[in-house]
Every structure is written in C-alpha cells, then in structure tokens.
Design a protein around this motif. Sequence first.
Motif, PDB file in Angstrom:
ATOM      1  N   ARG A 128      -0.937  -0.492  -4.309  1.00  0.00           N
ATOM      2  CA  ARG A 128      -2.186   0.280  -4.135  1.00  0.00           C
ATOM      3  C   ARG A 128      -1.962   1.522  -3.598  1.00  0.00           C
ATOM      4  N   VAL A 129      -2.545   2.558  -4.514  1.00  0.00           N
ATOM      5  CA  VAL A 129      -1.983   3.784  -4.226  1.00  0.00           C
ATOM      6  C   VAL A 129      -3.216   4.810  -3.896  1.00  0.00           C
ATOM      7  N   LEU A 130      -2.953   5.434  -2.899  1.00  0.00           N
ATOM      8  CA  LEU A 130      -4.021   6.609  -2.549  1.00  0.00           C
ATOM      9  C   LEU A 130      -3.104   7.992  -2.842  1.00  0.00           C
ATOM     10  N   GLY A 131      -3.619   8.763  -3.874  1.00  0.00           N
ATOM     11  CA  GLY A 131      -2.965   9.851  -3.983  1.00  0.00           C
ATOM     12  C   GLY A 131      -3.705  11.122  -3.518  1.00  0.00           C
ATOM     13  N   VAL A 132      -3.072  12.212  -2.867  1.00  0.00           N
ATOM     14  CA  VAL A 132      -3.584  13.113  -2.069  1.00  0.00           C
ATOM     15  C   VAL A 132      -3.109  14.558  -2.831  1.00  0.00           C
TER      16      VAL A 132
ATOM     17  N   VAL B 244       0.699   6.721 -10.509  1.00  0.00           N
ATOM     18  CA  VAL B 244       0.548   6.073 -11.871  1.00  0.00           C
ATOM     19  C   VAL B 244       1.634   5.012 -11.864  1.00  0.00           C
ATOM     20  N   TRP B 245       2.823   5.561 -11.918  1.00  0.00           N
ATOM     21  CA  TRP B 245       4.065   4.791 -11.823  1.00  0.00           C
ATOM     22  C   TRP B 245       4.180   3.555 -10.795  1.00  0.00           C
ATOM     23  N   LEU B 246       3.673   3.990  -9.557  1.00  0.00           N
ATOM     24  CA  LEU B 246       3.587   2.915  -8.446  1.00  0.00           C
ATOM     25  C   LEU B 246       2.507   1.903  -8.908  1.00  0.00           C
ATOM     26  N   ALA B 247       1.611   2.323  -9.528  1.00  0.00           N
ATOM     27  CA  ALA B 247       0.080   1.399  -9.534  1.00  0.00           C
ATOM     28  C   ALA B 247       0.790   0.764 -10.787  1.00  0.00           C
ATOM     29  N   LYS B 248       1.486   1.044 -11.713  1.00  0.00           N
ATOM     30  CA  LYS B 248       1.985   0.073 -12.410  1.00  0.00           C
ATOM     31  C   LYS B 248       2.957  -0.805 -12.135  1.00  0.00           C
ATOM     32  N   ARG B 249       3.411  -0.767 -11.070  1.00  0.00           N
ATOM     33  CA  ARG B 249       4.629  -1.540 -10.350  1.00  0.00           C
ATOM     34  C   ARG B 249       3.743  -2.705  -9.257  1.00  0.00           C
ATOM     35  N   GLY B 250       2.439  -2.339  -9.046  1.00  0.00           N
ATOM     36  CA  GLY B 250       1.504  -3.484  -8.509  1.00  0.00           C
ATOM     37  C   GLY B 250       1.226  -2.752  -6.936  1.00  0.00           C
TER      38      GLY B 250
ATOM     39  N   SER C  30       0.967  -1.311   0.219  1.00  0.00           N
ATOM     40  CA  SER C  30      -0.114   0.026   0.005  1.00  0.00           C
ATOM     41  C   SER C  30       1.051   1.285   0.170  1.00  0.00           C
ATOM     42  N   ALA C  31       0.640   2.175  -0.587  1.00  0.00           N
ATOM     43  CA  ALA C  31       1.181   3.647  -0.954  1.00  0.00           C
ATOM     44  C   ALA C  31       0.290   4.703  -0.701  1.00  0.00           C
ATOM     45  N   LEU C  32       0.986   5.660  -0.051  1.00  0.00           N
ATOM     46  CA  LEU C  32       0.343   7.049   0.073  1.00  0.00           C
ATOM     47  C   LEU C  32       1.188   8.065  -0.473  1.00  0.00           C
ATOM     48  N   ASP C  33       0.743   8.858  -1.469  1.00  0.00           N
ATOM     49  CA  ASP C  33       1.502   9.807  -2.376  1.00  0.00           C
ATOM     50  C   ASP C  33       0.960  11.096  -2.029  1.00  0.00           C
ATOM     51  N   ILE C  34       1.678  11.752  -1.102  1.00  0.00           N
ATOM     52  CA  ILE C  34       1.084  13.180  -0.775  1.00  0.00           C
ATOM     53  C   ILE C  34       1.572  14.134  -1.375  1.00  0.00           C
ATOM     54  N   GLY C  35       0.653  15.105  -1.728  1.00  0.00           N
ATOM     55  CA  GLY C  35       1.166  16.240  -2.875  1.00  0.00           C
ATOM     56  C   GLY C  35       1.023  15.491  -4.221  1.00  0.00           C
ATOM     57  N   CYS C  36       0.341  14.644  -4.549  1.00  0.00           N
ATOM     58  CA  CYS C  36       0.472  13.680  -5.701  1.00  0.00           C
ATOM     59  C   CYS C  36       0.352  14.617  -7.242  1.00  0.00           C
TER      60      CYS C  36
END
Length: 204
Positions: free
Chosen positions: A60-64, A52-58, A39-45
């Motif tokens: 589970r991303v929440l962008g904020v 998107v790059w993280l999601a492509k690598r598998g 699971s990944a949290l991208d703050i200031g996405c």
Amino acid sequence: MTTTAQEFWESFYSERDQVWSGKPNPLLVREAERLTPGSALDIGCAEGGDAVWLAKRGWRVLGVDVSQVALDRALKHAYDAGVEIAVERHDLKVTFPEGLYDLVSAQFLHSPVEEDGERNSILKRASQAVAPGGYLIIGGHAGAPSWSEHQHYYFPTTKDVLDHLGLADNWIVITDEVVERPLVGPDGQEESRKDNVLTVKRLF
C-alpha cells in the motif's frame, strides 16, 4: 532570484513528456523483493516507477514528491499498470507525510537546489516514519560520471548517512554496500558508476 525546489523540479519535469524509464530502481528491487508487503512511503517518488513496482507486489504505497507534474505522471503510470497508489505533494524540508510505514524508500534523493544539511534532515525524518519492524532503504550515487555537470557535487557515503541518521540501538544495519554498474554516456563513453545502498531495520 533563488529558485525553489518546487520551481526547479516542476520545470525539470515539464521539459519532457517522460523523464525516467518507468522501471523501478534496481537497488530498491534487490532490497525490497525479500520483504513482506505492508505500507510503504516512497519519498522523492518522481514519475512513480518504484511506487508502481511496490504496488504490483502488494504494498500500500504513498508516493511523495515536490513536483505536481511528476505526481500526476505517477498516478497515470499506476492507472496504466492496473494498480492503485496514493500521492501527496510535499517540499520535504518543510512538511512530511504523517504516519508510520513498514517500508520507507529514499532513492537517489539528490537535488542541485538543496543543501546537504537539508537532505540529512529529510532522511532523519524518514527514519522517524519507519514503524517497529519496518525498514528504511536509501539508495544514492557515490559519484558523478565524467560527462556530468555535477562533478563537484557532494555524494555522501553510507557512513556519512548513518552518522547523520544517528540511529538508536533499536536499529540494525541489513545492507551497507557500494554497487558498481556499467554506464554509457551521451556520446557513447563507456564507464562505470558506483552507487551506495543502505538498508536499516527498526527492531521495536
């Protein structure tokens, strides 16, 4: 009248159909490509290049982000790339996403309408969102190029960031580095720019 963070960034993104390249930040790529997806949290996405790059690598991303315009573009970017991300709008000095994450990423979280102490508080809260065994990756500028209007802006060092995080002894530093890269200005000026990268791991 004081401009709020949301007003500033909504205006910033509304001025153009696309602000950023859509490519992930190289510092994040360098640090995260060796990690096992979770699971990944991208703050200031922003417009979603990193998410998107993280999601492509598998991951589970929440962008904020504080800007709804940016978040809408991030969702479209993900759709066009054939991946899924989740997004939430937060003014991070007021509200923060719930939960713990295997990776929390804060790339170039600089804002001309917020105080240094607010950034420090946001990064501290980001560290608290890292799950045991997870990572916090912080990328930031170490200075402004000669043509920038932000010449006198305060750019914290990695030591400054670590001091303000005040991490307990269940954390270890993985990367603490200044990276220099070539940069070409709007009038063809050739310079170099230094960026800071800090990666820390929560052991338990």
